[in-house]
Design a protein around this motif. Structure first.
Motif, PDB file in Angstrom:
ATOM      1  N   ARG A 174       0.511  -1.366   0.189  1.00 49.72           N
ATOM      2  CA  ARG A 174       0.214  -0.048   0.163  1.00 49.72           C
ATOM      3  C   ARG A 174       1.112   1.041   0.327  1.00 49.72           C
ATOM      4  NH1 ARG A 174      -4.915  -1.658   3.007  1.00 49.72           N
ATOM      5  NH2 ARG A 174      -5.393  -3.301   2.358  1.00 49.72           N
ATOM      6  N   PHE A 175       2.542   0.920   0.575  1.00 48.49           N
ATOM      7  CA  PHE A 175       2.738   2.395   0.226  1.00 48.49           C
ATOM      8  C   PHE A 175       3.783   2.673  -1.021  1.00 48.49           C
ATOM      9  CE2 PHE A 175       2.802   0.620   4.666  1.00 48.49           C
ATOM     10  CZ  PHE A 175       2.925   2.457   4.912  1.00 48.49           C
ATOM     11  N   MET A 176       3.736   3.777  -1.364  1.00 45.66           N
ATOM     12  CA  MET A 176       4.469   4.328  -2.785  1.00 45.66           C
ATOM     13  C   MET A 176       6.308   3.566  -2.465  1.00 45.66           C
ATOM     14  SD  MET A 176       4.333   7.637  -4.914  1.00 45.66           S
ATOM     15  CE  MET A 176       4.872   7.520  -5.973  1.00 45.66           C
ATOM     16  N   PHE A 177       6.311   4.371  -1.524  1.00 46.45           N
ATOM     17  CA  PHE A 177       7.553   4.645  -1.435  1.00 46.45           C
ATOM     18  C   PHE A 177       7.949   3.706  -0.111  1.00 46.45           C
ATOM     19  CE2 PHE A 177       8.262   8.439  -3.460  1.00 46.45           C
ATOM     20  CZ  PHE A 177       8.517   7.870  -4.575  1.00 46.45           C
ATOM     21  N   ASN A 178       9.677   3.129  -0.202  1.00 49.92           N
ATOM     22  CA  ASN A 178       9.894   2.760   1.131  1.00 49.92           C
ATOM     23  C   ASN A 178      11.520   2.988   1.051  1.00 49.92           C
ATOM     24  OD1 ASN A 178      11.457   1.356   2.702  1.00 49.92           O
ATOM     25  ND2 ASN A 178      11.121  -0.760   2.647  1.00 49.92           N
ATOM     26  N   ILE A 179      11.222   4.021   1.843  1.00 47.54           N
ATOM     27  CA  ILE A 179      12.394   5.332   1.585  1.00 47.54           C
ATOM     28  C   ILE A 179      13.088   5.048   3.081  1.00 47.54           C
ATOM     29  CG2 ILE A 179      13.335   7.951   1.791  1.00 47.54           C
ATOM     30  CD1 ILE A 179      10.855   8.364   1.383  1.00 47.54           C
ATOM     31  N   GLY A 258       8.632 -11.438  -6.642  1.00 43.40           N
ATOM     32  CA  GLY A 258       8.780 -10.274  -7.464  1.00 43.40           C
ATOM     33  C   GLY A 258       7.305  -8.787  -7.614  1.00 43.40           C
ATOM     34  N   ALA A 259       7.730  -8.115  -7.749  1.00 40.89           N
ATOM     35  CA  ALA A 259       6.608  -7.221  -7.485  1.00 40.89           C
ATOM     36  C   ALA A 259       5.154  -7.449  -8.633  1.00 40.89           C
ATOM     37  CB  ALA A 259       7.564  -5.777  -7.633  1.00 40.89           C
ATOM     38  N   GLY A 260       4.745  -6.715  -8.203  1.00 38.59           N
ATOM     39  CA  GLY A 260       2.927  -6.411  -8.745  1.00 38.59           C
ATOM     40  C   GLY A 260       2.847  -5.462  -9.578  1.00 38.59           C
ATOM     41  N   PRO A 261       1.447  -5.651 -10.227  1.00 33.61           N
ATOM     42  CA  PRO A 261       1.501  -4.080 -10.702  1.00 33.61           C
ATOM     43  C   PRO A 261       1.254  -2.991 -10.348  1.00 33.61           C
ATOM     44  CG  PRO A 261      -0.193  -6.340 -10.895  1.00 33.61           C
ATOM     45  CD  PRO A 261       0.501  -6.668 -10.291  1.00 33.61           C
ATOM     46  N   ARG A 297      12.018  -1.797  -3.734  1.00 33.42           N
ATOM     47  CA  ARG A 297      12.197  -2.189  -2.331  1.00 33.42           C
ATOM     48  C   ARG A 297      11.319  -3.153  -0.959  1.00 33.42           C
ATOM     49  NH1 ARG A 297      15.130   2.529  -0.145  1.00 33.42           N
ATOM     50  NH2 ARG A 297      16.861   2.502  -1.481  1.00 33.42           N
ATOM     51  N   HIS A 298      10.724  -2.517  -0.807  1.00 38.55           N
ATOM     52  CA  HIS A 298      10.073  -3.352  -0.270  1.00 38.55           C
ATOM     53  C   HIS A 298       8.638  -4.061  -0.574  1.00 38.55           C
ATOM     54  CE1 HIS A 298       7.143  -0.170  -1.594  1.00 38.55           C
ATOM     55  NE2 HIS A 298       6.462   0.042  -0.803  1.00 38.55           N
ATOM     56  N   VAL A 311      23.026 -10.854   0.391  1.00 39.38           N
ATOM     57  CA  VAL A 311      22.499 -10.096  -0.869  1.00 39.38           C
ATOM     58  C   VAL A 311      21.936  -9.102  -0.381  1.00 39.38           C
ATOM     59  CG1 VAL A 311      22.323 -10.582  -3.046  1.00 39.38           C
ATOM     60  CG2 VAL A 311      23.470 -12.095  -2.379  1.00 39.38           C
ATOM     61  N   THR A 312      22.647  -8.132  -0.902  1.00 39.44           N
ATOM     62  CA  THR A 312      20.586  -7.081  -0.496  1.00 39.44           C
ATOM     63  C   THR A 312      19.546  -6.521  -1.383  1.00 39.44           C
ATOM     64  OG1 THR A 312      22.069  -5.026  -1.248  1.00 39.44           O
ATOM     65  CG2 THR A 312      22.544  -5.933   1.319  1.00 39.44           C
ATOM     66  N   ILE A 313      18.770  -6.382  -1.609  1.00 40.57           N
ATOM     67  CA  ILE A 313      17.660  -6.037  -1.893  1.00 40.57           C
ATOM     68  C   ILE A 313      18.098  -4.928  -2.479  1.00 40.57           C
ATOM     69  CG2 ILE A 313      15.407  -4.709  -1.413  1.00 40.57           C
ATOM     70  CD1 ILE A 313      15.341  -7.698  -1.173  1.00 40.57           C
ATOM     71  N   ASP A 314      19.262  -3.251  -2.134  1.00 40.15           N
ATOM     72  CA  ASP A 314      19.003  -2.809  -3.311  1.00 40.15           C
ATOM     73  C   ASP A 314      19.926  -3.427  -4.531  1.00 40.15           C
ATOM     74  OD1 ASP A 314      17.383  -1.488  -1.703  1.00 40.15           O
ATOM     75  OD2 ASP A 314      19.240   0.401  -1.212  1.00 40.15           O
ATOM     76  N   SER A 315      20.828  -4.260  -3.978  1.00 39.54           N
ATOM     77  CA  SER A 315      21.728  -4.865  -4.815  1.00 39.54           C
ATOM     78  C   SER A 315      21.217  -5.480  -6.038  1.00 39.54           C
ATOM     79  CB  SER A 315      23.116  -5.649  -4.443  1.00 39.54           C
ATOM     80  OG  SER A 315      22.891  -6.918  -2.992  1.00 39.54           O
ATOM     81  N   ILE A 316      20.526  -6.215  -5.524  1.00 41.08           N
ATOM     82  CA  ILE A 316      19.790  -7.356  -6.365  1.00 41.08           C
ATOM     83  C   ILE A 316      18.696  -6.038  -7.520  1.00 41.08           C
ATOM     84  CG2 ILE A 316      17.429  -8.400  -7.172  1.00 41.08           C
ATOM     85  CD1 ILE A 316      17.956  -9.202  -4.315  1.00 41.08           C
ATOM     86  N   ILE A 317      18.329  -5.138  -6.731  1.00 46.12           N
ATOM     87  CA  ILE A 317      17.999  -3.824  -7.501  1.00 46.12           C
ATOM     88  C   ILE A 317      19.168  -2.962  -8.919  1.00 46.12           C
ATOM     89  CG2 ILE A 317      16.072  -2.088  -7.979  1.00 46.12           C
ATOM     90  CD1 ILE A 317      15.102  -2.493  -4.907  1.00 46.12           C
ATOM     91  N   GLU A 318      19.906  -2.881  -8.706  1.00 43.67           N
ATOM     92  CA  GLU A 318      21.440  -2.867  -9.326  1.00 43.67           C
ATOM     93  C   GLU A 318      21.048  -3.039 -10.210  1.00 43.67           C
ATOM     94  OE1 GLU A 318      23.824  -0.679  -7.109  1.00 43.67           O
ATOM     95  OE2 GLU A 318      22.700   0.464  -6.010  1.00 43.67           O
ATOM     96  N   LYS A 319      20.954  -4.444  -9.926  1.00 46.04           N
ATOM     97  CA  LYS A 319      21.375  -5.496 -11.206  1.00 46.04           C
ATOM     98  C   LYS A 319      20.314  -5.773 -12.466  1.00 46.04           C
ATOM     99  CE  LYS A 319      24.896  -8.297  -8.459  1.00 46.04           C
ATOM    100  NZ  LYS A 319      24.561  -9.631  -7.420  1.00 46.04           N
ATOM    101  N   ILE A 320      18.925  -5.282 -11.899  1.00 45.70           N
ATOM    102  CA  ILE A 320      17.894  -5.627 -12.033  1.00 45.70           C
ATOM    103  C   ILE A 320      18.116  -3.653 -13.523  1.00 45.70           C
ATOM    104  CG2 ILE A 320      15.406  -5.388 -12.649  1.00 45.70           C
ATOM    105  CD1 ILE A 320      15.491  -7.654 -10.194  1.00 45.70           C
ATOM    106  N   LEU A 321      18.083  -3.354 -12.636  1.00 42.52           N
ATOM    107  CA  LEU A 321      18.169  -2.510 -13.741  1.00 42.52           C
ATOM    108  C   LEU A 321      19.328  -2.203 -14.846  1.00 42.52           C
ATOM    109  CD1 LEU A 321      17.863   0.100 -11.096  1.00 42.52           C
ATOM    110  CD2 LEU A 321      16.414   0.349 -12.674  1.00 42.52           C
TER     111      LEU A 321
END
Length: 321
Positions: A174-179, A258-261, A297-298, A311-321
């Motif tokens: 429900r949260f847009m961002f996880n900061i 993974g992330a939803g719509p 992230r969340h 392996v951190t969430i942020d490093s996984i996102i960086e590799k996907i980017l």
């Protein structure tokens, strides 16, 4: 054509107001530029944010300063294990004439700071999250709409997890961002200490009104976006879904879910806002990349292998980017 000129003027005004807001907030909150930008982005996009940081990093001060700069009502709710839904939403009471009267709870404000949301039981968390989603409260069968703009900033302390009730994935969505709020840099901390240990009082000038924020929220949804940017955002989310045809190798190796719509929707919305705040009239792929981490992230869950290998969430996102 007139409509287009009006919208361009409004977009320029948003860019200008954003810089004025940043300057006002910067008088009190030092060196958290990225966090301030994300918080304002989520307000302009009609989203809510989760702020994760250790105690003492001025989370309350930050959101209080934003509320002052935008002339909105502000309430802070300190979540505790004995907090009940009625403590947040309000309750029916009987007055002297034996009539039922509804006493509004602290949720009836424009900006809500939900402090340490993981310290309260699921029943109370659900009451807050329902109000966030529906923009209204139902007590004893009566519907009470919440005043717009309505924005919730929930905080979590990442250190202590004893006696807490972590938010389930469906509710985190429900949260847009996880900061993530990190420790300040050395020079920033020197400035913070100088400012907070003197008797200086900084006067925050009001930059925006609630009506202007609502107008900007509508404007952001009308920002044109190229098909290839939307497709990029959606393909990015698809790459996070392990064991699907479009999954990336990193996702297959390290992710459980993974992330939803909703992630795709927020990526497009936040990239539109990011473009306007940067002085552009339409987002490009860089704008999507700029907001990808706090949105994904969340929403992605690491598997046992990622946990074991650190392996951190942020490093996984960086590799996907």
């Amino acid at each position: 054509m007139d409509q287009q000129n009006t919208e361009i003027k409004l977009a320029d005004k948003l860019h200008e107001d954003y810089h004025n807001l940043k300057n006002e907030i910067g008088k009190v909150v030092i060196g958290q530029d990225e966090v301030v930008k994300l918080l304002l982005t989520s307000i302009f996009c009609q989203g809510h944010s989760l702020l994760v940081g250790v105690p003492g990093l001025a989370k309350t001060l930050l959101i209080h300063t934003i509320a002052s700069a935008v002339n909105l009502s502000f309430n802070r709710i300190q979540f505790t294990p004995d907090l009940m839904p009625s403590d947040i939403l309000g309750a029916e009471t009987i007055d002297k004439e034996r009539n039922f009267r509804f006493i509004k709870g602290p949720i009836f404000a424009n900006i809500i700071l939900a402090d340490e949301i993981n310290r309260t039981p699921p029943k109370t968390q659900a009451a807050l999250l329902e109000a966030m989603q529906e923009y209204s409260v139902t007590v004893a069968g009566v519907h009470y709409p919440l005043e717009r703009p309505f924005y919730v900033l929930a905080t979590q302390n990442p250190i202590e997890q004893e006696g807490t009730y972590p938010l389930p994935e469906a509710q985190l969505d429900r949260f847009m961002f996880n900061i993530l709020l990190d420790y300040p840099a050395y020079q920033s901390e020197v400035d913070i200490v100088k400012n907070t240990t003197s008797d200086k009082n900084y006067l925050i000038q009001e930059v925006l009104t609630g009506e202007q924020i609502v107008a900007y929220q509508r404007l952001i949804r009308r920002v044109p976006i190229a098909d290839n940017v939307v497709e990029y955002a959606v393909s990015l989310v698809h790459k996070t879904r392990p064991q699907t045809s479009s999954a990336s190798e990193v996702a297959n190796e390290f992710l459980e879910w993974g992330a939803g719509p909703r992630a795709s929707q927020y990526l497009v919305l936040a990239s539109k806002c990011n473009a306007l705040l940067s002085g552009k009239y339409s987002p490009d792929i860089e704008d999507v990349q700029a907001v990808a981490k706090p949105i994904l992230r969340h929403r992605i869950v690491r598997n046992f292998k990622a946990d074991a290998e650190g392996v951190t969430i942020d490093s996984i996102i960086e590799k996907i980017l």
